[in-house]
Scaffold this active site. Structure first.
Site, PDB file in Angstrom:
ATOM      1  N   THR A  42       0.820  -1.212   0.000  1.00  0.00           N
ATOM      2  CA  THR A  42       0.000   0.000   0.000  1.00  0.00           C
ATOM      3  C   THR A  42       0.857   1.266   0.000  1.00  0.00           C
ATOM      4  O   THR A  42       1.989   1.256   0.500  1.00  0.00           O
ATOM      5  CB  THR A  42      -0.898  -0.005   1.262  1.00  0.00           C
ATOM      6  N   ASP A  43       0.282   2.350  -0.485  1.00  0.00           N
ATOM      7  CA  ASP A  43       0.995   3.637  -0.439  1.00  0.00           C
ATOM      8  C   ASP A  43       1.090   4.185   0.987  1.00  0.00           C
ATOM      9  O   ASP A  43       1.854   5.113   1.254  1.00  0.00           O
ATOM     10  CB  ASP A  43       0.328   4.670  -1.360  1.00  0.00           C
ATOM     11  N   GLU A  44       0.315   3.583   1.913  1.00  0.00           N
ATOM     12  CA  GLU A  44       0.326   4.099   3.292  1.00  0.00           C
ATOM     13  C   GLU A  44       1.660   3.882   3.988  1.00  0.00           C
ATOM     14  O   GLU A  44       1.904   4.457   5.051  1.00  0.00           O
ATOM     15  CB  GLU A  44      -0.784   3.443   4.106  1.00  0.00           C
TER      16      GLU A  44
ATOM     17  N   TYR B 124      -1.686  -0.720  11.116  1.00  0.00           N
ATOM     18  CA  TYR B 124      -1.849  -1.376   9.802  1.00  0.00           C
ATOM     19  C   TYR B 124      -0.694  -1.007   8.875  1.00  0.00           C
ATOM     20  O   TYR B 124      -0.008  -1.880   8.331  1.00  0.00           O
ATOM     21  CB  TYR B 124      -3.193  -0.986   9.153  1.00  0.00           C
TER      22      TYR B 124
ATOM     23  N   LYS C  55       2.382  -3.306   7.256  1.00  0.00           N
ATOM     24  CA  LYS C  55       2.623  -3.459   5.814  1.00  0.00           C
ATOM     25  C   LYS C  55       4.039  -2.984   5.468  1.00  0.00           C
ATOM     26  O   LYS C  55       4.722  -3.599   4.648  1.00  0.00           O
ATOM     27  CB  LYS C  55       1.583  -2.687   5.002  1.00  0.00           C
TER      28      LYS C  55
HETATM   29  P1  NAD Z   1      -9.495  -7.509   2.411  1.00  0.00           P
HETATM   30  O1  NAD Z   1      -9.480  -7.288   3.883  1.00  0.00           O
HETATM   31  O2  NAD Z   1     -10.733  -7.260   1.629  1.00  0.00           O
HETATM   32  O3  NAD Z   1      -9.070  -9.031   2.106  1.00  0.00           O
HETATM   33  C1  NAD Z   1      -8.008  -9.655   2.762  1.00  0.00           C
HETATM   34  C2  NAD Z   1      -8.122 -11.163   2.530  1.00  0.00           C
HETATM   35  O4  NAD Z   1      -7.017 -11.806   3.202  1.00  0.00           O
HETATM   36  C3  NAD Z   1      -9.409 -11.778   3.090  1.00  0.00           C
HETATM   37  O5  NAD Z   1      -9.988 -12.651   2.156  1.00  0.00           O
HETATM   38  C4  NAD Z   1      -8.924 -12.518   4.326  1.00  0.00           C
HETATM   39  O6  NAD Z   1      -9.720 -13.667   4.660  1.00  0.00           O
HETATM   40  C5  NAD Z   1      -7.517 -12.925   3.924  1.00  0.00           C
HETATM   41  N1  NAD Z   1      -6.655 -13.173   5.092  1.00  0.00           N
HETATM   42  C6  NAD Z   1      -6.513 -12.384   6.188  1.00  0.00           C
HETATM   43  N2  NAD Z   1      -5.664 -12.965   7.060  1.00  0.00           N
HETATM   44  C7  NAD Z   1      -5.259 -14.128   6.488  1.00  0.00           C
HETATM   45  C8  NAD Z   1      -4.363 -15.162   6.902  1.00  0.00           C
HETATM   46  N3  NAD Z   1      -3.726 -15.101   8.078  1.00  0.00           N
HETATM   47  N4  NAD Z   1      -4.178 -16.205   6.071  1.00  0.00           N
HETATM   48  C9  NAD Z   1      -4.827 -16.277   4.880  1.00  0.00           C
HETATM   49  N5  NAD Z   1      -5.689 -15.345   4.450  1.00  0.00           N
HETATM   50  C10 NAD Z   1      -5.893 -14.281   5.241  1.00  0.00           C
HETATM   51  O7  NAD Z   1      -8.278  -6.666   1.845  1.00  0.00           O
HETATM   52  P2  NAD Z   1      -8.103  -5.919   0.442  1.00  0.00           P
HETATM   53  O8  NAD Z   1      -8.626  -4.552   0.572  1.00  0.00           O
HETATM   54  O9  NAD Z   1      -8.583  -6.805  -0.639  1.00  0.00           O
HETATM   55  O10 NAD Z   1      -6.509  -5.826   0.382  1.00  0.00           O
HETATM   56  C11 NAD Z   1      -5.735  -6.875  -0.198  1.00  0.00           C
HETATM   57  C12 NAD Z   1      -4.270  -6.476  -0.186  1.00  0.00           C
HETATM   58  O11 NAD Z   1      -4.087  -5.281  -0.920  1.00  0.00           O
HETATM   59  C13 NAD Z   1      -3.702  -6.213   1.205  1.00  0.00           C
HETATM   60  O12 NAD Z   1      -2.390  -6.731   1.254  1.00  0.00           O
HETATM   61  C14 NAD Z   1      -3.699  -4.702   1.313  1.00  0.00           C
HETATM   62  O13 NAD Z   1      -2.691  -4.257   2.196  1.00  0.00           O
HETATM   63  C15 NAD Z   1      -3.416  -4.315  -0.112  1.00  0.00           C
HETATM   64  N6  NAD Z   1      -3.898  -2.970  -0.514  1.00  0.00           N
HETATM   65  C16 NAD Z   1      -5.222  -2.648  -0.312  1.00  0.00           C
HETATM   66  C17 NAD Z   1      -5.685  -1.396  -0.740  1.00  0.00           C
HETATM   67  C18 NAD Z   1      -7.133  -0.990  -0.561  1.00  0.00           C
HETATM   68  O14 NAD Z   1      -7.493   0.139  -0.915  1.00  0.00           O
HETATM   69  N7  NAD Z   1      -8.018  -1.841  -0.056  1.00  0.00           N
HETATM   70  C19 NAD Z   1      -4.793  -0.503  -1.346  1.00  0.00           C
HETATM   71  C20 NAD Z   1      -3.455  -0.874  -1.523  1.00  0.00           C
HETATM   72  C21 NAD Z   1      -3.033  -2.122  -1.111  1.00  0.00           C
HETATM   73  O1  TDX Z   2     -16.825   6.095   7.802  1.00  0.00           O
HETATM   74  C1  TDX Z   2     -15.762   6.565   7.393  1.00  0.00           C
HETATM   75  N1  TDX Z   2     -15.650   7.923   7.244  1.00  0.00           N
HETATM   76  C2  TDX Z   2     -14.518   8.521   6.791  1.00  0.00           C
HETATM   77  O2  TDX Z   2     -14.469   9.752   6.666  1.00  0.00           O
HETATM   78  C3  TDX Z   2     -14.626   5.726   7.041  1.00  0.00           C
HETATM   79  C4  TDX Z   2     -14.712   4.233   7.190  1.00  0.00           C
HETATM   80  C5  TDX Z   2     -13.487   6.348   6.568  1.00  0.00           C
HETATM   81  N2  TDX Z   2     -13.421   7.705   6.451  1.00  0.00           N
HETATM   82  C6  TDX Z   2     -12.197   8.319   5.879  1.00  0.00           C
HETATM   83  C7  TDX Z   2     -10.886   7.818   6.438  1.00  0.00           C
HETATM   84  C8  TDX Z   2      -9.960   7.950   5.231  1.00  0.00           C
HETATM   85  O3  TDX Z   2      -9.472   9.277   5.136  1.00  0.00           O
HETATM   86  O4  TDX Z   2     -12.187   7.946   4.502  1.00  0.00           O
HETATM   87  C9  TDX Z   2     -10.864   7.696   4.036  1.00  0.00           C
HETATM   88  C10 TDX Z   2     -10.770   6.270   3.506  1.00  0.00           C
HETATM   89  O5  TDX Z   2     -10.916   5.386   4.613  1.00  0.00           O
HETATM   90  P1  TDX Z   2     -10.767   3.792   4.461  1.00  0.00           P
HETATM   91  O6  TDX Z   2     -11.743   3.294   3.445  1.00  0.00           O
HETATM   92  O7  TDX Z   2     -10.803   3.199   5.818  1.00  0.00           O
HETATM   93  O8  TDX Z   2      -9.330   3.659   3.766  1.00  0.00           O
HETATM   94  P2  TDX Z   2      -7.839   4.072   4.226  1.00  0.00           P
HETATM   95  O9  TDX Z   2      -7.718   4.148   5.689  1.00  0.00           O
HETATM   96  O10 TDX Z   2      -7.448   5.273   3.407  1.00  0.00           O
HETATM   97  O11 TDX Z   2      -7.034   2.751   3.722  1.00  0.00           O
HETATM   98  C11 TDX Z   2      -7.388   2.087   2.495  1.00  0.00           C
HETATM   99  O12 TDX Z   2      -6.485   2.413   1.463  1.00  0.00           O
HETATM  100  C12 TDX Z   2      -5.165   1.936   1.586  1.00  0.00           C
HETATM  101  C13 TDX Z   2      -7.429   0.576   2.691  1.00  0.00           C
HETATM  102  O13 TDX Z   2      -8.343   0.249   3.735  1.00  0.00           O
HETATM  103  C14 TDX Z   2      -6.066   0.032   2.991  1.00  0.00           C
HETATM  104  O14 TDX Z   2      -6.102  -1.393   3.065  1.00  0.00           O
HETATM  105  C15 TDX Z   2      -5.124   0.437   1.880  1.00  0.00           C
HETATM  106  O15 TDX Z   2      -3.818   0.046   2.193  1.00  0.00           O
END
Ligand code: NAD
Ligand code: TDX
Length: 331
Positions: free
Chosen positions: A120-122, A147, A151
């Protein structure tokens, strides 16, 4: 036929990638997923015999070693992914994101298997709102939350295994994803399903925080591009020039759902809330020729809203308990 092992392939982004691979290649995919609250077996329905689901933990060294030995490449998505949950209880974040990645690295080292690590960019921390800079592959790591720190630690482990043991790995750091199958705990699905449930959307603080939105389909095409064309040892930033502040996004959701744009609540801000993320994806675009398909955020958001409208039976069971958890924190 290539055999791919996709960890976390039943989650939001991992399942999108599995669909992408089945559509665009003749690979066989094994999903290794613990099926936590964030997973959905339904997201993998209808993919046929080329996809197999193994329910298991990436921290289970014997299982991971056996699976890695049987595959040509590993794409590692599995993680605990929600910042707010990591503030309530960091423990599973350290376990899955750090120990789990370590476990995969050891199996990859033993078998010489190709690995792509999804991050992630975080990991770079945040930018000031008035800073024109964007993250690049050389931005120093400076994570803020449990988190993002977990990462960042997992990225460091992968880089160390590349340098010290020569494992054939690439890494990517992507910005905020949106699209179908995203859990209702996350910002965009939470607000869409709030409006669909007759509840007011919830904005943390003043909503000035900026996220750089990318459609999950574009993340998947980028990961496949890196897996096939990326340089071993290299990191690629993935982003689609989608910077928006949270207030703009909440207003767009209300507008697209035919509601008054001011019909939302300001709630307690997130502790340590990162101000702004912004990705410069020049390396991925110029060196590997990748381009996003969803350039228009509002059009992508409209399709996502339609998807949540049509899939209420999928998200409804998680909605009440998710909102109860937020309400207990004043969010
Ligand atoms: P998500 O929470 O929707 O899915 C995560 C999956 O991993 C789930 O299916 C969960 O059951 C599985 N999991 C969790 N712990 C596990 C374990 N110990 N063993 C096996 N499986 C396990 O997450 P997502 O949003 O799909 O993110 C997927 C990946 O992408 C992550 O590595 C996250 O850091 C990265 N990422 C997410 C975002 C975003 O905006 N959501 C952005 C950049 C990077
Ligand atoms: O109810 C809400 N109200 C609100 O204002 C929630 C749930 C979030 N927010 C804000 C917090 C953040 O500034 O919205 C923005 C986005 O929040 P999230 O969806 O929780 O995402 P963020 O914390 O930015 O992280 C996401 O992007 C990077 C993913 O959850 C991560 O897994 C990924 O690495």
């Amino acid at each position: 036929m290539e055999r791919l092992l996709v960890t976390g392939g039943a989650g939001f982004i991992g399942s999108n990638f599995v669909h992408h691979v089945i559509e665009h290649t003749d690979a066989h995919v094994t999903v290794l997923d613990k099926m936590t609250y964030a997973a959905s077996g339904e997201s993998l329905d209808g993919l046929g015999e080329r996809v197999e689901l193994v329910v298991g933990d990436i921290c289970d060294a014997a299982l991971v070693d056996r699976l890695v030995a049987e595959h040509d490449a590993v794409v590692h998505y599995a993680a605990e992914s929600h910042n707010d949950n990591s503030l309530a209880d960091p423990s599973p974040f350290v376990q899955t994101n750090l120990v789990g990645t370590f476990t995969i690295l050891e199996a990859v080292r033993a078998h010489g298997t190709r690995l792509h690590h999804v991050s992630t960019d975080e990991v770079y921390g945040d930018l000031e709102l008035d800073d024109p800079a964007r993250f690049t592959e050389s931005t120093p790591y400076n994570p803020s939350s449990p988190y993002s720190a977990s990462k960042a630690g997992s990225d460091h482990l992968v880089r160390a295994w590349v340098r010290s043991f020569g494992i054939p790995a690439t890494l990517s750091n992507c910005s905020n994803n949106y699209g179908p199958w995203q859990h209702v705990e996350k910002f965009i699905p939470r607000q869409i399903t709030n409006v669909l449930s007759g509840t007011r959307p919830k904005l943390y603080g003043a909503g000035q925080n900026v996220r750089d939105w990318i459609h999950a389909d574009d993340h998947s095409s980028a990961v496949r591009t890196i897996l096939t064309k990326g340089e071993i040892g290299q990191t690629y930033l993935i982003g689609a020039d989608g910077e928006k502040n949270n207030l703009e996004v909440i207003r767009a959701i209300l507008r697209l759902l035919g509601r008054d744009e001011d019909d939302f609540d300001h709630v307690t801000d997130r502790a340590g809330h990162d101000l702004r993320y912004a990705i410069d994806s020049t390396r991925l675009r110029t060196e590997l020729g990748w381009q996003p398909r969803f350039a228009d955020f509002e059009a992508g958001l409209e399709r996502t809203i339609d998807w949540y409208r049509e899939h209420e039976s999928w998200w409804r069971p998680a909605k009440e308990s998710t909102e109860a958890t937020y309400a207990a924190k004043g969010q």
